[in-house]
Design an enzyme around this catalytic site. Sequence first.
Site, PDB file in Angstrom:
ATOM      1  N   TYR A  55      -1.341   0.061  10.457  1.00  0.00           N
ATOM      2  CA  TYR A  55      -1.662  -0.651   9.210  1.00  0.00           C
ATOM      3  C   TYR A  55      -0.491  -0.523   8.220  1.00  0.00           C
ATOM      4  CZ  TYR A  55      -3.513  -1.323   4.531  1.00  0.00           C
ATOM      5  OH  TYR A  55      -3.669  -1.710   3.229  1.00  0.00           O
ATOM      6  N   THR A  84       0.817  -1.211   0.000  1.00  0.00           N
ATOM      7  CA  THR A  84       0.000   0.000   0.000  1.00  0.00           C
ATOM      8  C   THR A  84       0.852   1.263   0.000  1.00  0.00           C
ATOM      9  OG1 THR A  84      -1.459   1.311   1.421  1.00  0.00           O
ATOM     10  CG2 THR A  84      -0.121  -0.306   2.522  1.00  0.00           C
TER      11      THR A  84
END
Length: 325
Positions: free
Chosen positions: A142, A118
């Site tokens: 995350y 990501t």
Amino acid sequence: MPDAILVTGGAGFIGSHVCKALGSRGYVPVTYDNLSRGHREAVKFGPLEIGDIAHQDRLRDVFDRYQPIAVMHFAAFAYVGESVAQPLMYYGNNVGGSAALLQAVIEHGPLPFVFSSTCATYGVPERMPITEDHQQRPINPYGSSKLFVERMLADLGVSHKLPWIALRYFNAAGSDPDGDIGEMHDPETHLIPLVLMAARSGQPVQIFGTDYDTPDGTCIRDYIHVADLADAHVRAIDYLIRGGRSGAFNLANARGYSIKEVIATAERVSGRPVPTKIASRRSGDPPVLIGSAERATTELGWKPMRSDLELQITDAWNWIKTRNR
Ligand code: UDP
């Protein structure tokens, strides 16, 4: 017998679209998913094996049975806010679970490995568009959990000659153009589906901040169609199988749209007004995120084909219209 590819998290949003693309290129996508966040009905293009990535005996059984030639790894928790509130849940599943999976991958090969990473691994960008060599300083658990897995892959590339690719997505959006599968997050937190749900229900969508240093005051993001992401994954696995170089690739459109532009486009596409409510900034949101995908274009021959914003929102709207919410 066609070649099998193990797809962890194949019942999720991006994983299921990748399974469809793998199936249409002649592979058998074997979904390995614990269904904690994925959907059984999204597994339409190959077998489903229910299991957890941390469960090594179950993984070994699935590897022995299907003899996959490669692995794609999507299974992970992916809510930034939840990761801030419950970091151990993220480190346990995303990092610990990936370590268990990688153990099995090494024992059975090592097999070419494509990882769902990501742009959240970059943190607050210092220059735009973001290229892969930009420093990675994630600002939430995350993003950190995904970065740890990238580091594990690089280390295993040295220690065990693991061939790997980490694909760093910008804002995944859209839906399968044929309407076979689509986005089904619960709870939904992403802008485009929430805007379209507001068009449908008449209930306002919140705009998190209108005082950013951007032309209209709202955050700018780089939205990329999930079908384009799926195509990049198939190219990445083929590239590794051909002996391509391990490394990270951004998957981005290299074009940013503000929240207000997304809302205006959604109104045009749906033919309905989108009621809005101004809210305060969401913590951890950089004002602008735009990625460069030149490396993916040069090395994988990939180019976004459906990532015009109106097309992405049209595909998402067609999916949402068919669902009862
Ligand atoms: N956003 C918003 N309202 C919402 C959800 C998101 O204004 O209900 C904003 C969010 O603050 C960000 C952009 O829309 O600036 C994209 O957010 P999303 O959660 O879709 O993706 P992210 O950029 O966090 O990966």
